[in-house]
Write a protein that holds these residues in place. Sequence first.
Motif, short mmCIF file in Angstrom:
data_model
loop_
_atom_site.label_atom_id
_atom_site.label_comp_id
_atom_site.label_asym_id
_atom_site.label_seq_id
_atom_site.Cartn_x
_atom_site.Cartn_y
_atom_site.Cartn_z
N UNK A 54 0.88 -1.15 0.00
CA UNK A 54 -0.03 0.06 -0.03
C UNK A 54 0.78 1.32 0.18
N UNK A 55 1.78 1.31 0.69
CA UNK A 55 2.78 2.37 0.77
C UNK A 55 3.40 2.72 -0.30
N UNK A 56 3.82 1.66 -0.93
CA UNK A 56 4.72 1.59 -2.28
C UNK A 56 3.62 2.21 -3.33
N UNK A 57 2.61 1.67 -3.49
CA UNK A 57 1.43 2.39 -4.29
C UNK A 57 1.24 3.83 -4.16
N UNK A 58 1.33 4.29 -2.69
CA UNK A 58 1.17 5.73 -2.52
C UNK A 58 2.46 6.43 -3.11
N UNK A 59 3.60 6.00 -2.84
CA UNK A 59 4.67 6.73 -3.19
C UNK A 59 4.95 6.72 -4.72
#
Length: 318
Positions: A54-59
Amino acid sequence: LYELGRSVERAHHVIRILEVNHKMNLERSARNDHEICAAISESFGCGLDAPDERSLYGALVLSPTHPCSVRFCVSEARDQGRAMREHISEEIWLHLNRTHLEFQRLTFDEILGIGRSEFNRRVEVFADALHGLADDTMIRGDSWGFLRLGKLVERASMVCRILEIKRKSISSDLDGGPVDVHQWQALLRSVAGYEPYRRAYDARVVPARVLEFVLQRPDFPRSLVCTLNEIRGALAVVGTGSAMQARLDQSVSALTETLNALDPEEILRDGAFEGELRSLGRACQEIDASIELAYFTSLRPAASPITVTPGAGLVPQQ
């Protein structure tokens, strides 16, 4: 146009890395998942404390400011296309503008609703379609040449980055541990090379062969050697015959010869994989910097305003 080609190719490679990581999540432990996510985050400078999908998709997908995020790249590509509207075809412009509008307000929950693999596929199709439209609707002159050159330079850089990410996950193989077939498959899939590899060799995944395929295969378009050969072709299209451009062509040719002389089995056996990757990465960065000097430095705005005396340098008209 050069930056437009780079932006689109960067979005393509980032989304392929995330798609491969998503599929690998189903086949590995949570510990390994964290290691791969951390390697991706570190490689792209995301600055995430506890990176997960999720955080990788956010960044790397949704961020409007991260230079490698898909949203940022598509937005930049659209702005670059608008600035060069008279040099690109109507089909390319409509494709850029439509995709930009679709991604502008996208959220991670909407990506989950679409399905991560389906969304990732749409980004890949966007990039492939844009380059296909360029080849089919643009005159093969300077505009097409710079667009293509940007794509190829970014591809070479991203292949080196993908190899560096995967090196961290296959280190046990290099230390004499069991071969992690899934990680070597992931390397191939990250450059869209798994099926071509199987057609060129066989279904078995052999580390030295995989490395040879990604680095040295002259007829696979995403191998480093093939990309460098095509860079030379693009440079020939946009070249003006200057001495700096001639040295640039020689540098690309020398790097190609160095790559062809590598022995993948020896690199893996002697533990030289990390050193060779760093050397290749530096060489690609030097080519990038040389292109900047050979073609664009004189066109960039000055770092600070230039102060001149009013009227200085004016020549009276006869």
